[in-house]
Design a protein around this motif. Structure first.
Motif, PDB file in Angstrom:
ATOM      1  N   HIS A  45      -0.303 -15.009   4.406  1.00 24.96           N
ATOM      2  CA  HIS A  45      -0.229 -14.378   3.086  1.00 24.96           C
ATOM      3  C   HIS A  45      -0.939 -15.212   2.016  1.00 24.96           C
ATOM      4  CE1 HIS A  45       1.159 -11.509   0.209  1.00 24.96           C
ATOM      5  NE2 HIS A  45       1.864 -12.395  -0.462  1.00 24.96           N
TER       6      HIS A  45
ATOM      7  N   HIS B 241      -7.007  -6.658  -0.527  1.00 26.42           N
ATOM      8  CA  HIS B 241      -5.857  -6.456   0.375  1.00 26.42           C
ATOM      9  C   HIS B 241      -6.142  -5.317   1.344  1.00 26.42           C
ATOM     10  CE1 HIS B 241      -3.100  -9.302  -1.354  1.00 26.42           C
ATOM     11  NE2 HIS B 241      -3.221  -8.770  -2.565  1.00 26.42           N
TER      12      HIS B 241
ATOM     13  N   SER C  77       6.451 -15.317  -2.933  1.00 29.87           N
ATOM     14  CA  SER C  77       5.142 -14.658  -2.908  1.00 29.87           C
ATOM     15  C   SER C  77       4.753 -14.075  -4.260  1.00 29.87           C
ATOM     16  CB  SER C  77       5.103 -13.565  -1.840  1.00 29.87           C
ATOM     17  OG  SER C  77       5.858 -12.435  -2.247  1.00 29.87           O
TER      18      SER C  77
ATOM     19  N   GLU D  93      -4.610 -14.481   2.234  1.00 29.47           N
ATOM     20  CA  GLU D  93      -4.873 -13.125   1.748  1.00 29.47           C
ATOM     21  C   GLU D  93      -4.820 -13.076   0.215  1.00 29.47           C
ATOM     22  OE1 GLU D  93      -2.859  -8.730   1.884  1.00 29.47           O
ATOM     23  OE2 GLU D  93      -2.702  -9.959   3.694  1.00 29.47           O
ATOM     24  N   GLU D  94      -3.774 -13.652  -0.374  1.00 21.43           N
ATOM     25  CA  GLU D  94      -3.674 -13.644  -1.842  1.00 21.43           C
ATOM     26  C   GLU D  94      -4.770 -14.499  -2.470  1.00 21.43           C
ATOM     27  OE1 GLU D  94      -2.236 -11.640  -3.691  1.00 21.43           O
ATOM     28  OE2 GLU D  94      -0.550 -10.905  -2.528  1.00 21.43           O
TER      29      GLU D  94
ATOM     30  N   GLU E 100       5.984 -15.514   3.039  1.00 18.31           N
ATOM     31  CA  GLU E 100       5.852 -14.140   3.526  1.00 18.31           C
ATOM     32  C   GLU E 100       5.679 -13.181   2.356  1.00 18.31           C
ATOM     33  OE1 GLU E 100       5.751 -12.961   6.704  1.00 18.31           O
ATOM     34  OE2 GLU E 100       5.751 -15.033   7.408  1.00 18.31           O
ATOM     35  N   PRO E 101       4.984 -12.060   2.578  1.00 20.76           N
ATOM     36  CA  PRO E 101       4.837 -11.061   1.509  1.00 20.76           C
ATOM     37  C   PRO E 101       6.192 -10.526   1.058  1.00 20.76           C
ATOM     38  CG  PRO E 101       3.451 -10.507   3.395  1.00 20.76           C
ATOM     39  CD  PRO E 101       4.319 -11.658   3.804  1.00 20.76           C
TER      40      PRO E 101
END
Length: 192
Positions: free
Chosen positions: A88, A76, A142, A91-92, A136-137
């Motif tokens: 997101h 991250h 999420s 990214e995750e 969304e984060p």
């Protein structure tokens, strides 16, 4: 992951603070504040702020590999040091993909299966990919285990399909293209 900046354009170093807690009771208030729910089931969080970034790591559980959580949060941090942001789910997915890596014969190796993610992906109803790309984060979606599992599965699948195409794919979506457009352009695939 990517080419370093040229010597004429050095990147400004951005500090990251890593806070490791050996008692869950000490880190729990931070997790609750940052996630916005009581007793969230997280073992680490990364927060980006004007002065850099901060990682909060729960090292209280002896059965948990602190290295996995630390690597996950480090991904991250690295992703947030760029000027563009990935969706997101990507990214995750990257954080899970690399966070599950390990050292073998003196080299870092990523891409190992994550059994609990495989079970969720195989047994549960899938989250539609359009919905996954829209998460969304810091929302309930999420934090859902199925979101982590499916995000990891998507990144793992893309890496296995063609690792060389992944980072141009990522650059494309960080530059503003939709996940569907970048997938079509770099992999010749549709979200369906």
């Amino acid at each position: 992951w990517r080419d370093p900046p040229s010597p004429s354009e050095p990147a400004d170093p951005v500090p990251t603070t890593v806070l490791i807690f050996t008692d869950r009771a000490d880190v729990q208030p931070y997790f609750e504040l940052l996630v916005g729910v009581e007793k969230p089931s997280v073992t680490g969080l990364y927060v980006r702020h004007g002065g850099g970034g901060t990682m909060f790591i729960d090292a209280s559980r002896r059965t948990q590999r602190i290295e996995k959580t630390s690597l996950h949060e480090l991904v991250h941090d690295l992703l947030h040091q760029g000027e563009h942001k990935a969706p997101h789910c990507i990214e995750e997915g990257l954080a899970e993909y690399f966070g599950n890596g390990d050292i073998h014969d003196g080299k870092f190796v990523a891409g190992f299966p994550i059994p609990q993610h495989l079970k969720l992906v195989r047994n549960g109803p899938p989250m539609p990919l359009e919905e996954m790309f829209a998460v969304e984060p810091e929302t309930h979606q999420s934090l859902a285990p199925v979101f982590y599992a499916q995000s990891w599965a998507a990144v793992d699948w893309l890496m296995r399909m063609d690792r060389e195409r992944f980072f141009p794919f990522l650059d494309e979506i960080e530059g503003g293209a939709s996940g569907a457009e970048a997938l079509r352009k770099h992999y010749g695939k549709e979200l369906r």
